[in-house]
Enzyme design. Structure first.
Site, mmCIF file in Angstrom:
data_model
loop_
_atom_site.group_PDB
_atom_site.id
_atom_site.type_symbol
_atom_site.label_atom_id
_atom_site.label_comp_id
_atom_site.label_asym_id
_atom_site.label_seq_id
_atom_site.Cartn_x
_atom_site.Cartn_y
_atom_site.Cartn_z
ATOM 1 N N GLU A 20 55.832 26.959 4.804
ATOM 2 C CA GLU A 20 54.405 27.244 4.659
ATOM 3 C C GLU A 20 54.132 28.753 4.721
ATOM 4 O OE1 GLU A 20 52.991 22.883 6.386
ATOM 5 O OE2 GLU A 20 52.632 24.654 7.618
ATOM 6 N N TYR A 44 49.934 20.363 0.639
ATOM 7 C CA TYR A 44 49.826 18.978 1.100
ATOM 8 C C TYR A 44 50.673 18.014 0.270
ATOM 9 C CZ TYR A 44 46.240 19.984 4.610
ATOM 10 O OH TYR A 44 45.560 20.443 5.721
ATOM 11 N N HIS A 93 44.724 23.767 10.546
ATOM 12 C CA HIS A 93 46.059 23.240 10.279
ATOM 13 C C HIS A 93 47.090 24.039 11.058
ATOM 14 C CE1 HIS A 93 49.782 22.225 8.176
ATOM 15 N NE2 HIS A 93 50.012 23.515 8.147
ATOM 16 N N LYS A 109 40.438 25.768 8.384
ATOM 17 C CA LYS A 109 40.006 25.053 7.181
ATOM 18 C C LYS A 109 38.547 25.404 6.857
ATOM 19 C CE LYS A 109 43.277 21.308 8.165
ATOM 20 N NZ LYS A 109 43.466 19.863 8.454
ATOM 21 N N ASN A 165 38.956 18.373 10.391
ATOM 22 C CA ASN A 165 39.595 18.645 11.690
ATOM 23 C C ASN A 165 39.927 20.123 11.921
ATOM 24 O OD1 ASN A 165 41.913 18.881 10.186
ATOM 25 N ND2 ASN A 165 42.935 17.090 11.064
HETATM 26 P P1 ABT Z 1 47.231 19.251 9.194
HETATM 27 O O1 ABT Z 1 47.425 20.308 10.238
HETATM 28 O O2 ABT Z 1 46.033 19.500 8.326
HETATM 29 O O3 ABT Z 1 48.475 19.010 8.406
HETATM 30 O O4 ABT Z 1 46.903 17.953 10.036
HETATM 31 P P2 ABT Z 1 47.935 17.144 10.927
HETATM 32 O O5 ABT Z 1 49.318 17.668 10.743
HETATM 33 O O6 ABT Z 1 47.414 17.082 12.322
HETATM 34 O O7 ABT Z 1 47.827 15.707 10.301
HETATM 35 P P3 ABT Z 1 48.351 15.203 8.909
HETATM 36 B B1 ABT Z 1 48.854 13.729 9.045
HETATM 37 O O8 ABT Z 1 49.381 16.144 8.370
HETATM 38 O O9 ABT Z 1 47.070 15.220 8.016
HETATM 39 C C1 ABT Z 1 46.925 16.106 6.923
HETATM 40 C C2 ABT Z 1 45.492 16.149 6.504
HETATM 41 O O10 ABT Z 1 45.108 14.906 6.014
HETATM 42 C C3 ABT Z 1 43.915 14.493 6.612
HETATM 43 N N1 ABT Z 1 43.969 13.061 6.806
HETATM 44 C C4 ABT Z 1 45.039 12.513 7.431
HETATM 45 C C5 ABT Z 1 42.912 12.298 6.366
HETATM 46 O O11 ABT Z 1 41.951 12.840 5.791
HETATM 47 N N2 ABT Z 1 42.958 10.963 6.563
HETATM 48 C C6 ABT Z 1 44.017 10.357 7.200
HETATM 49 O O12 ABT Z 1 44.013 9.135 7.375
HETATM 50 C C7 ABT Z 1 45.108 11.170 7.662
HETATM 51 C C8 ABT Z 1 46.303 10.569 8.354
HETATM 52 C C9 ABT Z 1 43.825 15.237 7.919
HETATM 53 C C10 ABT Z 1 44.524 16.509 7.633
HETATM 54 N N3 ABT Z 1 43.614 17.539 7.163
HETATM 55 N N4 ABT Z 1 42.448 17.631 6.998
HETATM 56 N N5 ABT Z 1 41.436 18.014 6.760
HETATM 57 MG MG MG Z 2 50.275 18.094 8.936
#
Ligand code: ABT
Ligand code: MG
Length: 149
Positions: free
Chosen positions: A126, A49, A115, A9, A112
């Protein structure tokens, strides 16, 4: 052999973690079959997303993913979808174990770093969304007999 879609990212690129992240996957024994540095259009970000479109964090997430270059990748290996998720660590970096990418380098869920596809259906979708067929290279590293029995 399984394939997964991984994307460093904008925060991972800005923090110069591209080499570190690729190295962790390479030294594990996985094979890189597609790689590109790119900016992400709003349309692509929203498609990627789409499952989160009704969530409160969606707008911020799209802003973030389109805010700077990302490194889109396809990796191949046995069990790679689940294994890459383990190497990446829990969604919230504060809960992610040390030794994982998010555990070692991240602090907050909205930054984070990387992905990874979360299952075989999403991996297929994807890969198709981010890469054209001709951008992927099928090859057999000569080291593989030392990785797989
Ligand atoms: P991705 O690999 O980015 O999809 O992350 P992951 O699958 O571990 O977690 P999910 B639940 O798919 O989160 C997608 C993106 O959304 C962000 N997020 C998620 C938030 O910002 N706040 C939240 O409360 C949650 C649940 C984190 C992930 N990406 N970023 N940046
Ligand atoms: Mg995810």
């Amino acid at each position: 052999m399984e394939r997964t879609f991984l994307m460093i990212k904008p925060d991972g690129v800005q923090r110069n973690l591209v080499g570190e992240i690729i190295q962790r996957l390479e030294t594990k024994g996985f094979t890189l079959v597609g790689l590109k540095l790119m900016s992400v259009s709003r349309e692509l970000a929203e498609q990627h997303y789409a499952v989160h479109k009704d969530k409160g964090f969606f707008a911020g997430l799209i802003e973030f993913i389109t805010s700077g270059p990302v490194v889109a990748m396809v990796w191949e290996g046995e069990g790679i979808i689940a294994s890459a998720r383990k190497i990446i660590g829990a969604t919230n970096p504060l809960s992610a174990e040390p030794g994982t990418i998010r555990g070692d380098f991240g602090v907050t869920v909205g930054r984070n770093l990387i992905h990874g596809s979360d299952g075989s259906d999403t991996a297929k979708e994807e890969i198709k969304l981010w890469f054209k067929d001709e951008e992927l290279v099928s090859w057999q590293p000569t080291i593989n007999p030392w990785i797989y029995e």
